[in-house]
Scaffold this motif. Structure first.
Motif, PDB file in Angstrom:
ATOM      1  N   VAL A 116      -0.634   5.049  -0.386  1.00  0.00           N
ATOM      2  CA  VAL A 116      -0.776   5.835   0.841  1.00  0.00           C
ATOM      3  C   VAL A 116      -0.022   7.164   0.717  1.00  0.00           C
ATOM      4  O   VAL A 116      -0.541   8.220   1.120  1.00  0.00           O
ATOM      5  CB  VAL A 116      -0.271   5.033   2.054  1.00  0.00           C
ATOM      6  N   ASP A 117       1.166   7.122   0.161  1.00  0.00           N
ATOM      7  CA  ASP A 117       1.947   8.353   0.005  1.00  0.00           C
ATOM      8  C   ASP A 117       1.244   9.352  -0.917  1.00  0.00           C
ATOM      9  O   ASP A 117       1.238  10.563  -0.649  1.00  0.00           O
ATOM     10  CB  ASP A 117       3.336   8.033  -0.549  1.00  0.00           C
ATOM     11  N   VAL A 118       0.645   8.850  -1.994  1.00  0.00           N
ATOM     12  CA  VAL A 118      -0.091   9.734  -2.901  1.00  0.00           C
ATOM     13  C   VAL A 118      -1.298  10.332  -2.186  1.00  0.00           C
ATOM     14  O   VAL A 118      -1.570  11.539  -2.297  1.00  0.00           O
ATOM     15  CB  VAL A 118      -0.530   8.970  -4.170  1.00  0.00           C
ATOM     16  N   ALA A 119      -2.014   9.509  -1.433  1.00  0.00           N
ATOM     17  CA  ALA A 119      -3.177  10.009  -0.690  1.00  0.00           C
ATOM     18  C   ALA A 119      -2.769  11.085   0.308  1.00  0.00           C
ATOM     19  O   ALA A 119      -3.430  12.129   0.424  1.00  0.00           O
ATOM     20  CB  ALA A 119      -3.870   8.855   0.031  1.00  0.00           C
ATOM     21  N   ALA A 120      -1.688  10.830   1.036  1.00  0.00           N
ATOM     22  CA  ALA A 120      -1.225  11.799   2.029  1.00  0.00           C
ATOM     23  C   ALA A 120      -0.879  13.129   1.367  1.00  0.00           C
ATOM     24  O   ALA A 120      -1.248  14.205   1.861  1.00  0.00           O
ATOM     25  CB  ALA A 120      -0.012  11.244   2.775  1.00  0.00           C
ATOM     26  N   SER A 121      -0.192  13.068   0.232  1.00  0.00           N
ATOM     27  CA  SER A 121       0.179  14.300  -0.477  1.00  0.00           C
ATOM     28  C   SER A 121      -1.046  15.043  -0.975  1.00  0.00           C
ATOM     29  O   SER A 121      -1.141  16.271  -0.857  1.00  0.00           O
ATOM     30  CB  SER A 121       1.101  13.961  -1.655  1.00  0.00           C
ATOM     31  N   GLN A 122      -2.002  14.297  -1.538  1.00  0.00           N
ATOM     32  CA  GLN A 122      -3.218  14.932  -2.043  1.00  0.00           C
ATOM     33  C   GLN A 122      -3.996  15.614  -0.925  1.00  0.00           C
ATOM     34  O   GLN A 122      -4.497  16.746  -1.095  1.00  0.00           O
ATOM     35  CB  GLN A 122      -4.112  13.896  -2.729  1.00  0.00           C
TER      36      GLN A 122
ATOM     37  N   ASN B 287       0.814  -1.229   0.000  1.00  0.00           N
ATOM     38  CA  ASN B 287       0.000   0.000   0.000  1.00  0.00           C
ATOM     39  C   ASN B 287       0.843   1.273   0.000  1.00  0.00           C
ATOM     40  O   ASN B 287       0.285   2.367  -0.122  1.00  0.00           O
ATOM     41  CB  ASN B 287      -0.890   0.047   1.249  1.00  0.00           C
ATOM     42  N   ARG B 288       2.133   1.160   0.163  1.00  0.00           N
ATOM     43  CA  ARG B 288       2.933   2.341   0.484  1.00  0.00           C
ATOM     44  C   ARG B 288       2.830   3.446  -0.564  1.00  0.00           C
ATOM     45  O   ARG B 288       2.654   4.623  -0.216  1.00  0.00           O
ATOM     46  CB  ARG B 288       4.392   1.954   0.702  1.00  0.00           C
ATOM     47  N   SER B 289       2.945   3.113  -1.836  1.00  0.00           N
ATOM     48  CA  SER B 289       2.899   4.168  -2.849  1.00  0.00           C
ATOM     49  C   SER B 289       1.528   4.835  -2.877  1.00  0.00           C
ATOM     50  O   SER B 289       1.427   6.069  -2.995  1.00  0.00           O
ATOM     51  CB  SER B 289       3.251   3.606  -4.226  1.00  0.00           C
TER      52      SER B 289
END
Length: 244
Positions: free
Chosen positions: A117-123, A113-115
Motif C-alpha cells: 500500500v505504501d509503494v502504491a501511494a508513493s507511485q 498489505n502495508r508495504s
C-alpha cells in the motif's frame, strides 16, 4: 456511494459531487476457528463505508485478497504478491482518475498489505497526479480502543467488528484455545521492531493456534462506538489534507 451497486448514471452524479475516491484493501486469510477468512476485508470495508458516506464520495469495490503468504499453512487462505497488490491499487486509482477523481483514500484492513500500500501511494503521488491518504484499520482501532479492547489477530476488536457487520459468519462457541496474548505480542515484535528484525515466514512463529486475544469478551455493540471514533479521525484528516 458504493460504486459497484449503482448504475453508470448514478455513478456519474456521485463523481460530479466529489473529487475523492476510496479504495479498500482487505485479505482472505485464516482468523482462527471462530471468524471468517474475510475478517480483514469486513473491517476495512465497514470503516471505508462510514467514511465515504460522511464525505459523500465514491467507494470502489474492496480488494478481497491481500498479501497473506505467511498464513498459507491454514486452509482457505489466499495470497497475492506485494507487486500485484500495488499494481491493483494503482490501476483502480487510475480508473477513478479518468472519471475526475483527484484525491484517493486507501483504507487498509490487513497488516500484510502495508508495504504494498505504501509503494502504491508513493507511485500515485509521484507519477499519477493525485493526492493520497492511507488509513490503516488496526492502527486506528488501537487508538480508538484506548486499551479497553485488544488488537489480537481474531481477538477482541476484530471479533466485535465482525459480530456487528456479519454476525452470521461468527462461531463464538469456538472462540477458545487461542495463543496467550502477551506471548503472541512478544513474538510478533520480533518481526516488526523499528531497529532490527527478521522477516516472518509463517504465522506459527507468532501463534501456533493461528489466533490470539480476548475474543470471548467481544459483542456487536462494542463495535459501533469504535468504528465511529475511527471514522471521525479519518474524516477529519482527509478533510484537512485534500484541497477541495
Amino acid at each position: 456511494m458504493i460504486l459497484h451497486q449503482v448504475t453508470t448514471v448514478e455513478a456519474g452524479e456521485a463523481l460530479g459531487r466529489s473529487p475523492l475516491g476510496v479504495i479498500t484493501c482487505g485479505a482472505t486469510e485464516q482468523h482462527g476457528p471462530h471468524l471468517p477468512l474475510s475478517t480483514d476485508t469486513i473491517g476495512g470495508w465497514a470503516l471505508a463505508r462510514k467514511v465515504a458516506e460522511r464525505l459523500d464520495c465514491v467507494l470502489a469495490p474492496p480488494i478481497p485478497v491481500g498479501c497473506s503468504d505467511y498464513h498459507l499453512n491454514w486452509p482457505g487462505t489466499l495470497s497475492i504478491s506485494p507487486a500485484t497488490m500495488t499494481s491493483t491499487i494503482c490501476e483502480i486509482a487510475e480508473s477513478l482518475q479518468t472519471h475526475g477523481v483527484k484525491n484517493i483514500l486507501i483504507v487498509n484492513g490487513h497488516g500484510g498489505n502495508r508495504s504494498a500500500v505504501d509503494v502504491a501511494a508513493s507511485q500515485l503521488v509521484r507519477t499519477g497526479g493525485v493526492s493520497v491518504v492511507v488509513a490503516y484499520f488496526q492502527g486506528l482501532a488501537f487508538k480508538a480502543a484506548g486499551g479497553e479492547m485488544d488488537l489480537g489477530h481474531a481477538g477482541h476488536v476484530e471479533t466485535a467488528v465482525v459480530l456487528r457487520e456479519a454476525p452470521e459468519l461468527v462461531k463464538m462457541e469456538l472462540a477458545t484455545g487461542g495463543t496467550d496474548l502477551a506471548e503472541a505480542l512478544r513474538r510478533e515484535r520480533e518481526f516488526s521492531a523499528r531497529d532490527i528484525y527478521r522477516p516472518m515466514l509463517d504465522w506459527e512463529s507468532v501463534s501456533e493456534s493461528g489466533w490470539f486475544g480476548d475474543a470471548a469478551a467481544a459483542t456487536a455493540e462494542q463495535a459501533d462506538p469504535l468504528l465511529e471514533k475511527m471514522a471521525d479521525r479519518v474524516v477529519e484528516y482527509v478533510s484537512n489534507a485534500f484541497v477541495k
